[in-house]
Scaffold this motif. Structure first.
Motif, PDB file in Angstrom:
ATOM      1  N   GLU A 171      16.137 -24.645  -0.193  1.00  0.00           N
ATOM      2  CA  GLU A 171      15.024 -25.577   0.306  1.00  0.00           C
ATOM      3  C   GLU A 171      13.941 -24.964   1.128  1.00  0.00           C
ATOM      4  OE1 GLU A 171      19.036 -27.650   0.016  1.00  0.00           O
ATOM      5  OE2 GLU A 171      18.073 -25.828   0.819  1.00  0.00           O
ATOM      6  N   CYS A 229      12.562 -27.374  -3.710  1.00  0.00           N
ATOM      7  CA  CYS A 229      13.921 -26.687  -3.722  1.00  0.00           C
ATOM      8  C   CYS A 229      13.893 -25.867  -5.026  1.00  0.00           C
ATOM      9  CB  CYS A 229      14.891 -27.750  -4.222  1.00  0.00           C
ATOM     10  SG  CYS A 229      16.493 -27.463  -4.688  1.00  0.00           S
ATOM     11  N   TRP A 259      18.081 -35.082  -3.572  1.00  0.00           N
ATOM     12  CA  TRP A 259      17.944 -34.772  -2.446  1.00  0.00           C
ATOM     13  C   TRP A 259      18.752 -35.566  -1.360  1.00  0.00           C
ATOM     14  CZ3 TRP A 259      14.716 -30.804  -0.204  1.00  0.00           C
ATOM     15  CH2 TRP A 259      14.102 -30.313  -1.150  1.00  0.00           C
ATOM     16  N   ARG A 307      19.813 -35.818   3.173  1.00  0.00           N
ATOM     17  CA  ARG A 307      19.538 -35.673   4.550  1.00  0.00           C
ATOM     18  C   ARG A 307      20.811 -35.626   5.483  1.00  0.00           C
ATOM     19  NH1 ARG A 307      14.736 -40.097   5.630  1.00  0.00           N
ATOM     20  NH2 ARG A 307      16.292 -41.991   5.919  1.00  0.00           N
ATOM     21  N   ILE A 351      10.341 -38.159  -5.709  1.00  0.00           N
ATOM     22  CA  ILE A 351      10.935 -36.817  -6.264  1.00  0.00           C
ATOM     23  C   ILE A 351      10.290 -36.661  -7.633  1.00  0.00           C
ATOM     24  CG2 ILE A 351      12.896 -38.225  -7.195  1.00  0.00           C
ATOM     25  CD1 ILE A 351      14.744 -36.032  -6.410  1.00  0.00           C
ATOM     26  N   ARG A 372      10.234 -32.882 -10.738  1.00  0.00           N
ATOM     27  CA  ARG A 372      10.820 -31.480 -10.846  1.00  0.00           C
ATOM     28  C   ARG A 372       9.800 -30.977 -12.137  1.00  0.00           C
ATOM     29  NH1 ARG A 372      16.589 -32.633 -13.253  1.00  0.00           N
ATOM     30  NH2 ARG A 372      16.439 -30.533 -13.837  1.00  0.00           N
ATOM     31  N   ASP A 408      11.000 -31.286  -6.083  1.00  0.00           N
ATOM     32  CA  ASP A 408      10.035 -31.515  -5.013  1.00  0.00           C
ATOM     33  C   ASP A 408      10.444 -32.776  -4.478  1.00  0.00           C
ATOM     34  OD1 ASP A 408       7.128 -29.488  -5.971  1.00  0.00           O
ATOM     35  OD2 ASP A 408       9.003 -29.044  -5.179  1.00  0.00           O
ATOM     36  N   LEU A 409       9.892 -32.725  -3.164  1.00  0.00           N
ATOM     37  CA  LEU A 409      10.053 -34.332  -2.488  1.00  0.00           C
ATOM     38  C   LEU A 409       9.037 -34.523  -1.585  1.00  0.00           C
ATOM     39  CD1 LEU A 409      12.099 -36.679  -1.918  1.00  0.00           C
ATOM     40  CD2 LEU A 409      12.811 -35.514   0.083  1.00  0.00           C
ATOM     41  N   TYR A 456      17.208 -31.720   5.441  1.00  0.00           N
ATOM     42  CA  TYR A 456      17.021 -32.046   4.081  1.00  0.00           C
ATOM     43  C   TYR A 456      17.460 -30.875   2.992  1.00  0.00           C
ATOM     44  CZ  TYR A 456      14.129 -36.004   5.347  1.00  0.00           C
ATOM     45  OH  TYR A 456      14.097 -37.303   5.739  1.00  0.00           O
ATOM     46  N   TYR A 457      18.425 -31.536   2.191  1.00  0.00           N
ATOM     47  CA  TYR A 457      19.133 -30.769   1.215  1.00  0.00           C
ATOM     48  C   TYR A 457      18.956 -30.984  -0.047  1.00  0.00           C
ATOM     49  CZ  TYR A 457      22.203 -29.580   5.353  1.00  0.00           C
ATOM     50  OH  TYR A 457      22.625 -29.153   6.735  1.00  0.00           O
ATOM     51  N   CYS A 458      18.955 -30.326  -1.088  1.00  0.00           N
ATOM     52  CA  CYS A 458      18.693 -30.416  -2.547  1.00  0.00           C
ATOM     53  C   CYS A 458      20.405 -30.207  -3.043  1.00  0.00           C
ATOM     54  CB  CYS A 458      18.035 -29.886  -3.377  1.00  0.00           C
ATOM     55  SG  CYS A 458      17.838 -28.134  -3.496  1.00  0.00           S
ATOM     56  N   TRP A 492      25.106 -27.241  -3.041  1.00  0.00           N
ATOM     57  CA  TRP A 492      24.140 -27.164  -2.032  1.00  0.00           C
ATOM     58  C   TRP A 492      23.376 -26.064  -1.556  1.00  0.00           C
ATOM     59  CZ3 TRP A 492      23.707 -32.594  -0.751  1.00  0.00           C
ATOM     60  CH2 TRP A 492      24.718 -33.408  -0.934  1.00  0.00           C
TER      61      TRP A 492
END
Length: 126
Positions: free
Chosen positions: A6, A22, A36, A38, A70, A72, A80-81, A94-96, A116
């Motif tokens: 990320e 991501c 995504w 968080r 969101i 892609r 993307d976010l 924030y995690y994807c 992750w």
């Protein structure tokens, strides 16, 4: 296995915007649903948004609906976010992640996701 990284986090004032990205590796990315999440300090990991492999379907947490989007790009292997109208309560890492199985589509539970990334910090000041 898909490897995720990320980026795009930072410090922003309330009402501002950020775009997280991501980057993924692995030839199976285009066939996998992505999400995504968080995690704020001392809180559990929380679902934010998910997108199907074809970008045809998405779903969001109520707390971000209408503010976050969101997307892609399967040709670039990215998810993307876009985060608009940010609030201090959006502050988190924030995690994807990758949805484990297509039958879990619609799940908001972290256990339904895998691979992750390391996360990117988003801080929203008031």
């Amino acid at each position: 296995q898909v490897h995720l990284a990320e980026s795009g986090g930072g410090l922003v004032k309330a009402g501002g915007s950020l775009r997280l990205s991501c980057a993924t590796s692995g030839h199976t990315f285009a066939s996998r649903h992505m999400g995504w999440f968080r995690q704020a300090p001392a809180k559990e990991r929380e679902f934010v948004a998910a997108i199907s492999w074809s970008s045809g379907s998405t779903y969001y947490a109520d707390s971000v609906l209408g503010r976050f989007t969101i997307s892609r790009d399967n040709a670039r292997y990215t998810v993307d976010l876009q985060m608009n109208t940010l609030k201090p309560e959006d502050t988190a890492v924030y995690y994807c992640a990758v949805l484990r199985d297509t039958t879990a589509w619609g799940s908001m539970h972290p256990a339904a996701f895998e691979s992750w990334g390391q996360g990117t910090q988003v801080t929203v000041s008031s």
